[in-house]
Every structure is written in C-alpha cells, then in structure tokens.
Design an enzyme around this catalytic site. Structure first.
Site, PDB file in Angstrom:
ATOM      1  N   LYS A  19       0.844  -1.212   0.000  1.00 55.71           N
ATOM      2  CA  LYS A  19       0.000   0.000   0.000  1.00 55.71           C
ATOM      3  C   LYS A  19       0.877   1.258   0.000  1.00 55.71           C
ATOM      4  CE  LYS A  19      -2.755   0.800   3.688  1.00 55.71           C
ATOM      5  NZ  LYS A  19      -2.516   2.151   4.234  1.00 55.71           N
ATOM      6  N   SER A  20       1.868   1.304   0.884  1.00 48.17           N
ATOM      7  CA  SER A  20       2.722   2.502   0.970  1.00 48.17           C
ATOM      8  C   SER A  20       3.423   2.769  -0.363  1.00 48.17           C
ATOM      9  CB  SER A  20       3.803   2.300   2.038  1.00 48.17           C
ATOM     10  OG  SER A  20       3.227   2.216   3.309  1.00 48.17           O
ATOM     11  N   ARG A  24       2.895   5.941  -3.245  1.00 53.04           N
ATOM     12  CA  ARG A  24       4.031   6.780  -3.651  1.00 53.04           C
ATOM     13  C   ARG A  24       4.269   6.695  -5.161  1.00 53.04           C
ATOM     14  NH1 ARG A  24       4.348   5.641   1.604  1.00 53.04           N
ATOM     15  NH2 ARG A  24       5.662   6.879   3.002  1.00 53.04           N
ATOM     16  N   ARG A 119      -8.115  12.094  12.714  1.00 56.72           N
ATOM     17  CA  ARG A 119      -6.676  11.813  12.756  1.00 56.72           C
ATOM     18  C   ARG A 119      -5.858  13.108  12.750  1.00 56.72           C
ATOM     19  NH1 ARG A 119      -5.367   6.788   9.039  1.00 56.72           N
ATOM     20  NH2 ARG A 119      -3.451   6.892  10.282  1.00 56.72           N
ATOM     21  N   GLN A 166       4.976   9.164   7.126  1.00 60.40           N
ATOM     22  CA  GLN A 166       4.069  10.111   6.465  1.00 60.40           C
ATOM     23  C   GLN A 166       4.535  11.536   6.705  1.00 60.40           C
ATOM     24  OE1 GLN A 166       0.077   9.119   7.681  1.00 60.40           O
ATOM     25  NE2 GLN A 166       0.176   7.095   6.753  1.00 60.40           N
ATOM     26  N   ASP A 312       1.890  -1.350  11.979  1.00 59.94           N
ATOM     27  CA  ASP A 312       0.605  -1.790  11.404  1.00 59.94           C
ATOM     28  C   ASP A 312       0.300  -3.261  11.710  1.00 59.94           C
ATOM     29  OD1 ASP A 312       0.241   0.730  10.365  1.00 59.94           O
ATOM     30  OD2 ASP A 312       1.021   0.235   8.384  1.00 59.94           O
ATOM     31  N   ARG A 343      -6.310   1.775  17.955  1.00 57.21           N
ATOM     32  CA  ARG A 343      -6.100   0.318  17.876  1.00 57.21           C
ATOM     33  C   ARG A 343      -5.759  -0.312  19.217  1.00 57.21           C
ATOM     34  NH1 ARG A 343      -3.205  -0.009  11.904  1.00 57.21           N
ATOM     35  NH2 ARG A 343      -5.157   0.105  10.726  1.00 57.21           N
TER      36      ARG A 343
HETATM   37  C1  S3P Z   1       2.648   4.753   6.199  1.00 62.87           C
HETATM   38  C2  S3P Z   1       3.281   5.048   7.380  1.00 62.87           C
HETATM   39  C3  S3P Z   1       2.785   4.610   8.691  1.00 62.87           C
HETATM   40  C4  S3P Z   1       1.828   3.441   8.559  1.00 62.87           C
HETATM   41  C5  S3P Z   1       0.791   3.676   7.499  1.00 62.87           C
HETATM   42  C6  S3P Z   1       1.448   3.892   6.145  1.00 62.87           C
HETATM   43  C7  S3P Z   1       3.188   5.294   4.934  1.00 62.87           C
HETATM   44  O1  S3P Z   1       2.098   5.686   9.310  1.00 62.87           O
HETATM   45  O2  S3P Z   1       1.205   3.200   9.795  1.00 62.87           O
HETATM   46  O3  S3P Z   1      -0.079   2.568   7.405  1.00 62.87           O
HETATM   47  O4  S3P Z   1       2.783   4.823   3.851  1.00 62.87           O
HETATM   48  O5  S3P Z   1       4.031   6.196   4.996  1.00 62.87           O
HETATM   49  P1  S3P Z   1       2.875   6.841  10.124  1.00 62.87           P
HETATM   50  O6  S3P Z   1       3.723   7.584   9.192  1.00 62.87           O
HETATM   51  O7  S3P Z   1       1.752   7.692  10.681  1.00 62.87           O
HETATM   52  O8  S3P Z   1       3.644   6.133  11.181  1.00 62.87           O
END
Ligand code: S3P
Length: 425
Positions: A19-20, A24, A119, A166, A312, A343
């Site tokens: 997903k990350s 990107r 959030r 993030q 996660d 969570r």
């Molecule tokens: C992510 C960073 C993490 C992760 C999220 C995806 C990302 O969050 O928990 O599911 O894609 O950069 P944080 O940056 O808030 O730790």
C-alpha cells in the site's frame, strides 16, 4: 462475515501490492516528467483515492486492476482542482498530498471519511506552515477538512517528535520544491519507501543516521515501478500459519525492506517455524518468499526501535500473543491510538470478547497466553486491519464468529477472503 474453526491452512499465495509503495508510485509518477508504469499496484480503496485525487488535478492515469500508467508532465502542469479532493480513509494520501501540494501555486481542499476527520494532521500542517505554506482547516488547520494554497516553499531542517514516514515524506516532498536543502530528523527510523523511490525517479536523497535530506528543485523522471507484495498484508497469513493447527503457508514476492520487517523479527523471537528464501532486490526494494508452519510460540517484549518497523502489524501480533505461552508486552506504541481506529481500544475490546486475557496500557497492551478463543459478535469498526485480525481469529475460535463492517478490508486487501478461503482444506 461468519467464521468457524478451520482444520488447517495450506497453500501458496501471491500477496497483493504494498500500500505505501503503491501510493508513492502514483504520487511521484504524477509529478514526474514522462510516463510511469506501475505493476502489481494495490487496487485497494486507499490507493484508488490517491489516483482519484490526481485525476482531479488533470493527470491522465489509466488503471486496469494492478497495472497503472501515468502520463506525468511535471508538478507545474498539475491543475487547480475544481472539486474537493476526497482522501477517503487514507492517512497516507492526506499527509503526502499535503506535502506535494505545498509545491503547487494553487488552492486545494481535502476531505475524508469519519476516521480521517479524527486523525491528527497538525504533525504535517504545522511544519508545512513553517515552510511558508498557507493551510487552514478545522481546529486551527490540524484536522480535515483542510484547505491549502502552495507555492514559494522555504526549506527547513525539521526535527520530528514522532517516527512517522508520512510526516517525513510530506516534508521531503515539500522540500523538493524549495530553494536549498530540506532535512527531517526522526527519533527512530521509519519506513524509507519515499527515499528509495525518489532515487528511482532520479532524485538525489541523502541519509545520515536518522536524518534524511533532499536538495530542492530536482526534477523527477518517469520510470517503471514493480510493487512488492505488502508485508503488512502478508502478516495476517504469517500469523494464521503459525497459530492454526496443521498449517503450511508459502507467501511469494513479499517486500522485506528492513524498515518493515519487525513482524519477521517478532515471529523469530516468539519461536515460529519461519523460512525466508529467494531474497532478491527487485527495482529498488528487497523481496523474498516466506514459508511458515504451525508453531509453538512463546511470549516476548516488543518496544523501542522495533515499533515503527511493525506498527501496522500490532493487531495481528496481539492475536498471535493470545496463542503464545507466557506474557507478551507491547510498549512504546502510543501511535496506535491515532490509526484508522484507536487500535489499543479496538484490539483489546474485541479480543476480550473472544475470551483473550489482554489489558490495555497507555502505550500498548499486555497479553497472557495461551487462551482458548470462543466465537462472538465482533466489529472491525471500519478499520481494515482490525477486520482482518478478527477474521484470522475466527479460524481458531470454538463456535461461530460474526464480524460486522468486514467491507473495510477492501482498503488494503480486496481479495482477502478469497485468499483465506483458498487455504482452507
Ligand atoms: C505509512 C506510514 C505509517 C503506517 C501507514 C502507512 C506510509 O504511518 O502506519 O499505514 O505509507 O508512509 P505513520 O507515518 O503515521 O507512522
């Protein structure tokens, strides 16, 4: 969804794209010059929200299931969106897009779902405002809906209180459009997908310990991205393989970037029968195949530097700990409170319903194993990872487990139930 105890889980899965990395690839492709092709893209709701936002800014994006083609024309060709950008349930979309919009001399409005509205966005909007960007929104510009007017970014040397990829990525993306060098220093290393992928798009990104820096005004060049399988999705089947009797599961092409492999360290420490093979570098990310079989597990302590490397995966680790002998302590994980749900609350309340011996703490949880779990009516609270954790719990429960709001799982793993059912013998 209704789940009952299964005799075993056996088979091989190709885990969907990370997903990350998928987010990107779309974002960087949209602001690069030239064509970007993405293979094994995660066509889950979150990444589709990212595509939708860039289409609203005039970027041509063709998406067919897990294949995506983007006609990048450089950030200066993005259009002021005539509609609100809807980020859905996606924190990554919200925070990274804010950093990217910092470089755009126009106005944009961001809104998401009820979870996004809770959030914390100040962790990104406050440093971006310090970089000269106009941002306003609810709660003094720290909660969605947010509006941003970018342009004229000033570089910064930002010291972050949280280890958050993030936050780091948003500031680096803003810095990419500033004159001079922007850096971010974190308390612990967070996932480094942005750094690796920016390099794949031709940018020079420097790392020195916990500090990452980027020189502004570097152009990105379109490229081909092969997205590895998401280790955070694989984690559900790794734990399932360890805790369901008579199981033997192989997961192919899983991303094993060291900033994400805390779950593998935990499996090793808890005594799981896990075998990692065929480790290789694909594109710019390490990938491997992983096999796991039913294991005798023991409780451990999880905290410190390990937390950002498995943040996660904590919901599914908590379930695993209910099946491990002795005590498992998860600490230094207060960030769990600001995920898609709180969570700590959702994991603890739902596992207690199933009969687990688990207690919430201020920054984590304490689990006493082993306990027999019994089916009950549980809820994902619209959190994909809580939904998947509870579905795996259903595989070891005596009696029937019914899961409310299971549709949330499509945020990161649209074919999760298909994969799970394919392993049941
Ligand atoms: C992510 C960073 C993490 C992760 C999220 C995806 C990302 O969050 O928990 O599911 O894609 O950069 P944080 O940056 O808030 O730790």
């Amino acid at each position: 969804m209704i789940k009952t105890k299964v005799p075993s889980l056996v088979g091989t899965l190709h885990i969907p794209g990370d997903k990350s990395i998928s987010h990107r690839a779309v974002m960087f492709g949209a602001i690069a010059n030239g064509k970007t092709t993405i293979n094994n893209f995660l066509a889950g709701d979150d990444c589709l929200s990212t595509i939708d936002c860039f289409r609203k800014m005039g970027v041509t994006i063709e998406q067919n299931d897990d294949h995506v083609e983007i006609e990048g024309q450089g950030i200066e060709k993005l259009n002021e969106p005539s509609d609100i950008l809807n980020v859905g349930n996606s924190g990554t979309t919200t925070r990274l897009i804010l950093g990217l919009l910092a470089g755009c001399d126009f106005h944009a409005c961001l809104i998401g779902d009820d979870s996004i509205a809770k959030r914390p966005m100040g962790r990104v909007t406050i440093p971006l405002k310090d970089m000269g960007i106009q941002i306003d929104g609810r709660s003094n510009g720290t909660l969605t809906p947010l509006s941003i007017r970018g342009g004229n970014v000033k570089p910064t040397q930002y010291i972050s209180k949280v280890a958050s990829a993030q936050v780091k990525s948003a500031i680096l993306l803003a810095g990419l459009h500033a004159d001079g060098v922007t850096s971010v220093t974190e308390p612990h290393k967070s996932r480094d997908h942005s750094e690796r992928m920016l390099r794949a798009f031709g940018a020079d990104v420097k790392e020195d310990g916990l500090t990452v820096s980027i020189e502004g005004k570097q152009p990105l060049m379109g490229t081909n991205i092969q997205v590895p399988g998401d280790i955070s999705s694989a984690a559900f089947f790794l734990v399932a393989g360890a805790i369901v009797p008579n199981s033997n599961i192989t997961l192919k092409n899983v991303g094993v970037n060291p900033t994400r492999t805390g779950i593998l360290d935990v499996l090793h420490m808890m005594g799981a029968n896990i075998n990692i093979t065929n480790e290789r570098l694909e594109n710019f990310e390490p990938v491997a195949d992983i096999n796991i079989t039913t294991s005798e597990l023991k409780g451990i302590e999880i905290g410190g530097d390990l937390i950002p490397r498995l943040i996660d995966e904590i919901p599914i680790i908590a379930l695993m700990a209910t099946q491990a002998k002795g005590v498992t302590v998860i600490k230094d994980a207060a960030e769990l409170k600001v995920k898609e749900t709180n969570r700590i609350d959702t994991v603890v309340s739902q596992l207690i319903k199933l009969g687990a011996d688990i207690t919430a703490t201020d920054d984590g949880m304490i689990i006493n194993g082993t306990t027999k779990l019994t089916g009950d009516h549980v809820d994902s609270f619209h959190d994909h990872r809580i939904g998947m954790m509870l579905s795996i719990a259903g595989c070891i429960c005596e009696g029937e487990l019914t899961l409310q709001n299971d549709e949330a799982i499509s945020v990161s793993y649209p074919n999760f139930f298909h994969h799970l059912n394919s392993l049941i013998n």
